[in-house]
Write an enzyme that holds these catalytic residues in place. Structure first.
Site, PDB file in Angstrom:
ATOM      1  N   SER A 142       0.959  -1.196  -0.010  1.00 19.09           N
ATOM      2  CA  SER A 142      -0.024  -0.186   0.187  1.00 19.09           C
ATOM      3  C   SER A 142       0.845   1.356   0.012  1.00 19.09           C
ATOM      4  O   SER A 142       1.872   1.414   0.971  1.00 19.09           O
ATOM      5  CB  SER A 142      -1.277   0.617   0.962  1.00 19.09           C
ATOM      6  OG  SER A 142      -1.871   1.937   1.588  1.00 19.09           O
ATOM      7  N   TYR A 167      -2.140  -0.091  10.020  1.00 18.13           N
ATOM      8  CA  TYR A 167      -2.443  -0.391   8.661  1.00 18.13           C
ATOM      9  C   TYR A 167      -1.471  -0.655   7.627  1.00 18.13           C
ATOM     10  O   TYR A 167      -0.260  -1.696   7.442  1.00 18.13           O
ATOM     11  CB  TYR A 167      -4.050  -0.165   7.870  1.00 18.13           C
ATOM     12  CG  TYR A 167      -3.572  -0.324   6.417  1.00 18.13           C
ATOM     13  CD1 TYR A 167      -3.958  -1.417   6.151  1.00 18.13           C
ATOM     14  CD2 TYR A 167      -3.745   0.491   5.243  1.00 18.13           C
ATOM     15  CE1 TYR A 167      -3.962  -2.032   4.985  1.00 18.13           C
ATOM     16  CE2 TYR A 167      -3.746   0.066   4.290  1.00 18.13           C
ATOM     17  CZ  TYR A 167      -3.764  -1.010   3.825  1.00 18.13           C
ATOM     18  OH  TYR A 167      -4.293  -1.320   2.282  1.00 18.13           O
TER      19      TYR A 167
END
Length: 349
Positions: A142, A167
């Site tokens: 990501s 995350y």
């Protein structure tokens, strides 16, 4: 070739599966269909590739046949024993790991979900690839790994040691874990740092869905950092093209994977790419484009920046372009039009 796509009921997994089938590959998809967001959307995606909700519910531990070349199994990545059995039986050529607990803000509320799915689950994928070797393991990373990086655009050679959400930390951990397995067991791995994916079949917790839903329903729209955000919005078809092309070019390690290396390089069969539109769009311009497409004006509620959010993302995709000959380029206006059209059809908006 035979592909395993984890997270096949997800936004990117569903679209990738359709592309792989179109190209004539065999695909096994797995997903736990959790309730992080509307499960009906996940079942609708599976229905779009020939798998019925009723069949899954009647046979929750069985392989369900979908469109030609596609089969689906409901399972958790955390289930290491079932993962090993699946790899032993299916003999995959390429694995694309897209299953993960997503969302930056949700990681503030439920951190354990990220460790379970993104760390333990990914370890199970790596172990299965170790014991039942594959030609290539591709996995979703990501743009969040760049944290509050102020150097623009973000390059894969940049330092990413300062994540600002769990995350992001879990995705950085995936890259470290993959490199370790590439180095120790010669497993070719490629990490893909996705930049703000949007488009038809998108997730309800993502900006375009939230904004479009609020505007069409005449509801107030929360805009964080008082609208002073910039995002490298990347259309789903561009993401899929990047995933597909990179999946077919497994990295090669040097003959001496334990030789000294300099800087951010590695001799292991390991690679990381950015997949982004190489253009940072102002959030207010993005909202204006949705207003233009829907013909309705947003009711804005300006808010301070949320913990874990970053003000700017912007991808340098020179490595991707050099190695695959591809560079994402879909304009946000075109992508928004496609999403709004899908949203109205799917939700009768």
């Amino acid at each position: 070739m035979k592909f395993l796509v984890t997270g096949a009921a997800g936004f990117i997994g569903h679209s990738l599966t359709k592309r792989l089938l179109k190209e004539g590959h065999i695909v096994v998809g797995i997903d736990n269909i959790n309730d992080y967001y509307d499960v009906n959307l996940k079942y609708s995606r599976l229905q779009d590739i020939g798998v019925n909700k009723s069949e899954i519910e009647e046979k929750p531990e069985s392989m369900i046949q979908g469109d030609k070349g596609f089969s689906f199994l409901k399972m958790n990545l955390e289930d290491g024993k079932t993962m090993m059995k699946l790899f032993s039986r299916e003999k995959f050529d390429i694995v694309v790991n897209l299953a993960a607990q997503a969302g930056v803000r949700y990681s503030l509320e439920n951190p354990r979900a990220y460790v379970d799915a993104n760390i333990v689950g990914f370890l199970n994928v790596l172990e299965a690839c170790r014991h039942y070797p594959v030609k290539h393991l591709v996995y979703a990373s990501s743009s969040s790994v760049y944290g509050a990086n102020t150097k623009i655009p973000f390059s894969t050679s940049d330092n990413v040691d300062h994540p600002v959400s769990l995350y992001a930390a879990s995705k950085k951990s995936n890259e470290l874990m993959a490199h370790t397995y590439s180095h120790l067991y010669n497993i070719p791995t490629t990490g893909l740092r996705f930049f703000t994916v949007y488009g038809p079949w998108g997730r309800p917790d993502m900006a375009l869905f939230i904004f479009t839903d609020a505007i069409l329903k005449g509801k107030p729209l929360k805009v964080f950092n008082y609208g002073k955000m910039q995002r490298d919005f990347t259309y789903i078809d561009d993401i899929i093209e990047g995933v597909y092309r990179t999946s077919l070019i497994p990295p090669k390690g040097s003959s001496s994977d334990r030789a000294p290396v300099e800087g951010n390089s590695s001799n292991a069969p390991y690679k990381v790419y950015n997949i982004g539109n190489s253009k940072s769009v102002n959030l207010m311009d993005f909202i204006e484009a949705i207003e233009k497409t829907t013909g309705k004006q947003a009711q804005l509620e300006l808010m301070p920046i949320q913990p874990g959010d970053v003000p700017v993302t912007f991808a340098d995709v020179s490595d991707l372009a050099a190695d695959t000959g591809y560079k994402p380029d879909t304009p946000v206006e075109k992508g928004i039009e496609a999403f709004v059209s899908w949203y109205k059809e799917h939700y009768n908006g």
